[in-house]
Motif scaffolding. Structure first.
Motif, PDB file in Angstrom:
ATOM      1  N   GLN A 164       0.808  -1.225   0.000  1.00  0.00           N
ATOM      2  CA  GLN A 164       0.000   0.000   0.000  1.00  0.00           C
ATOM      3  C   GLN A 164       0.841   1.274   0.000  1.00  0.00           C
ATOM      4  O   GLN A 164       0.347   2.352   0.341  1.00  0.00           O
ATOM      5  N   THR A 165       2.123   1.172  -0.372  1.00  0.00           N
ATOM      6  CA  THR A 165       3.022   2.321  -0.293  1.00  0.00           C
ATOM      7  C   THR A 165       3.917   2.345  -1.530  1.00  0.00           C
ATOM      8  O   THR A 165       4.309   1.292  -2.035  1.00  0.00           O
ATOM      9  N   THR A 166       4.263   3.528  -2.003  1.00  0.00           N
ATOM     10  CA  THR A 166       5.039   3.652  -3.233  1.00  0.00           C
ATOM     11  C   THR A 166       6.527   3.406  -2.998  1.00  0.00           C
ATOM     12  O   THR A 166       7.035   3.559  -1.885  1.00  0.00           O
ATOM     13  N   VAL A 167       7.219   3.064  -4.081  1.00  0.00           N
ATOM     14  CA  VAL A 167       8.667   2.875  -4.020  1.00  0.00           C
ATOM     15  C   VAL A 167       9.349   4.154  -3.540  1.00  0.00           C
ATOM     16  O   VAL A 167      10.266   4.118  -2.710  1.00  0.00           O
ATOM     17  N   ALA A 168       8.900   5.298  -4.044  1.00  0.00           N
ATOM     18  CA  ALA A 168       9.522   6.572  -3.667  1.00  0.00           C
ATOM     19  C   ALA A 168       9.416   6.818  -2.168  1.00  0.00           C
ATOM     20  O   ALA A 168      10.365   7.295  -1.534  1.00  0.00           O
ATOM     21  N   ALA A 169       8.267   6.487  -1.583  1.00  0.00           N
ATOM     22  CA  ALA A 169       8.079   6.706  -0.148  1.00  0.00           C
ATOM     23  C   ALA A 169       8.873   5.713   0.681  1.00  0.00           C
ATOM     24  O   ALA A 169       9.355   6.039   1.771  1.00  0.00           O
ATOM     25  N   VAL A 170       9.035   4.502   0.179  1.00  0.00           N
ATOM     26  CA  VAL A 170       9.663   3.431   0.960  1.00  0.00           C
ATOM     27  C   VAL A 170      11.183   3.538   0.995  1.00  0.00           C
ATOM     28  O   VAL A 170      11.811   3.182   2.002  1.00  0.00           O
ATOM     29  N   THR A 171      11.802   4.037  -0.063  1.00  0.00           N
ATOM     30  CA  THR A 171      13.257   3.947  -0.210  1.00  0.00           C
ATOM     31  C   THR A 171      14.017   4.497   0.994  1.00  0.00           C
ATOM     32  O   THR A 171      14.916   3.838   1.534  1.00  0.00           O
ATOM     33  N   GLU A 172      13.669   5.687   1.447  1.00  0.00           N
ATOM     34  CA  GLU A 172      14.389   6.285   2.578  1.00  0.00           C
ATOM     35  C   GLU A 172      14.189   5.468   3.850  1.00  0.00           C
ATOM     36  O   GLU A 172      15.135   5.261   4.624  1.00  0.00           O
ATOM     37  N   TYR A 173      12.967   5.000   4.082  1.00  0.00           N
ATOM     38  CA  TYR A 173      12.704   4.187   5.273  1.00  0.00           C
ATOM     39  C   TYR A 173      13.515   2.892   5.226  1.00  0.00           C
ATOM     40  O   TYR A 173      14.090   2.465   6.231  1.00  0.00           O
ATOM     41  N   PHE A 174      13.538   2.259   4.065  1.00  0.00           N
ATOM     42  CA  PHE A 174      14.287   1.012   3.920  1.00  0.00           C
ATOM     43  C   PHE A 174      15.764   1.232   4.232  1.00  0.00           C
ATOM     44  O   PHE A 174      16.393   0.430   4.942  1.00  0.00           O
ATOM     45  N   GLN A 175      16.322   2.297   3.726  1.00  0.00           N
ATOM     46  CA  GLN A 175      17.742   2.560   3.958  1.00  0.00           C
ATOM     47  C   GLN A 175      18.021   2.836   5.428  1.00  0.00           C
ATOM     48  O   GLN A 175      19.031   2.383   5.975  1.00  0.00           O
ATOM     49  N   ARG A 176      17.119   3.561   6.097  1.00  0.00           N
ATOM     50  CA  ARG A 176      17.296   3.811   7.531  1.00  0.00           C
ATOM     51  C   ARG A 176      17.211   2.511   8.324  1.00  0.00           C
ATOM     52  O   ARG A 176      18.010   2.260   9.228  1.00  0.00           O
TER      53      ARG A 176
END
Length: 372
Positions: free
Chosen positions: A65-77
């Protein structure tokens, strides 16, 4: 006759045609694969580098339910702080919930921890490599199980997300609406899922939907499947897939109470584990309904901040009235409440709707500034 019956049913195409479609798509993917921090490129996979199941699983949970653009920073953190499933399993609940803040759908974060701890404690830190075994883990449903099995372990599982649904609906010019037609689209997707390079294939179809076969203005002229695409031939691609109209979302009301001590400490409360924003820190407040109880958490001279917070959840819109009062120095915390000093409090750790309430205060006349 239904619209979907005008074109070949699943299994009606020949194995040669299926192989040709796979080769066309994989050849396109080898040249055009999106670069993502959790992904192993097709060139690296060809050299024998395998995806990390932990990173694949984490990304797929975040991408729900979330876009790649929104997820990328969270994933890296997340992966900097918890580089393995064992690290994540050992994390404190509050730390993980704080890092997740703003990503939404907070039940995912709670299930993320449950899953990590089960894998760490019962499976020796190793993710299972089959669809059926993955389905037994907390927070993993059919899509995530198929995606992890396919991408991380090269199992020939049928991965069906919104991008794949759109590609299949257009490839076969299927006009029956979602969600009822989803099983038919999955059958079509399953027929095309190859035994060779199924992980790359799954990512290729998703990339095709995300970059070429987009919801609006699909770039049919450069699509690797433009020749066999029935919707392109019929001129119906932009209108597919059809969707059953959604019911309008209701609007709920509520109150949020921001209480700040003279030394800058904030009063917050942790929401129950079950329910909306479960386990997250937020402001004390009312229930969210058509006629919320306006009683504050304690008696004080509550001031209206002169604005309101509007936020949309999956099933309803929310309008919050935000009140502010000074927290007495001798205030006794009630169960679930926490007091964070001005140095410990981080607005970015709040879920988005609670952050909006803080931002309303930050932009108001009541904000004493950085030294207040």
């Amino acid at each position: 006759m239904r619209d979907m019956d005008r074109f070949p049913a699943p299994g009606a195409t020949s194995s040669e045609e299926e192989t040709e479609l796979n080769q066309q798509l994989l050849s396109w993917y080898d040249r055009n694969a999106r670069i993502m921090p959790w992904r192993v490129s097709p060139a690296d996979r060809a050299r024998g580098l395998r995806p990390d199941p932990y990173r694949v699983w984490l990304s797929e949970v975040m991408l729900q339910q979330t876009t790649v653009a929104a997820v990328t920073e969270y994933f890296q953190r997340f992966t900097r702080r918890w580089p393995s499933v064992l690290d994540l399993a050992a994390a404190q609940d509050a730390e993980v919930m704080a890092e997740w803040a703003g990503l939404g759908y907070y039940a995912r974060a709670r299930n993320l921890l449950k899953c990590a701890r089960l894998v760490a404690q019962e499976l020796e830190g190793t993710f299972p490599d089959s669809y059926d075994a993955l389905m037994k883990l907390p927070g993993i449903g059919p899509y995530t199980a198929a995606a992890v099995a396919s991408i991380a372990f090269d199992r020939a599982e049928t991965v069906l997300d919104g991008n794949v649904e759109r590609v299949m609906a257009r490839l076969h010019d299927i006009h029956d609406p979602l969600p009822a037609v989803k099983p038919v689209l999955k059958e079509h997707a399953g027929v095309l899922t190859p035994q060779l390079r199924p992980g790359d294939y799954a990512q290729a179809v998703m990339d095709l939907g995300a970059t070429i076969c987009t919801p609006k203005n699909p770039a049919c002229g450069i699509c690797p499947w433009r020749s066999p695409c029935q919707a392109r031939i019929a001129g119906t691609a932009p209108e597919l897939p059809k969707k059953t109209p959604k019911q309008p979302k209701p609007t709920r009301l509520g109150f949020a109470y921001l209480a700040r001590r003279a030394d800058g400490a904030w009063l917050l409360e942790r929401r129950p584990d079950k329910g909306l924003l479960g386990g997250m820190l937020g402001w004390p407040g009312s229930e969210w309904n058509a006629a919320p109880d306006p009683r504050p958490p304690f008696e004080a001279n509550w001031q209206d901040l002169g604005g309101e917070v509007r936020h949309t959840f999956t099933h309803f819109h929310l309008i919050l009235q935000v009140k502010l009062a000074e927290l007495p120095s001798g205030y006794n915390l009630t169960p679930g409440q926490e007091l964070l000093t001005r140095h410990a409090f981080r607005p970015q750790d709040l879920p988005t709707v609670m952050r909006k309430a803080f931002d309303l205060w930050a932009g108001s006349e009541f904000n004493p500034g950085p030294n207040g």
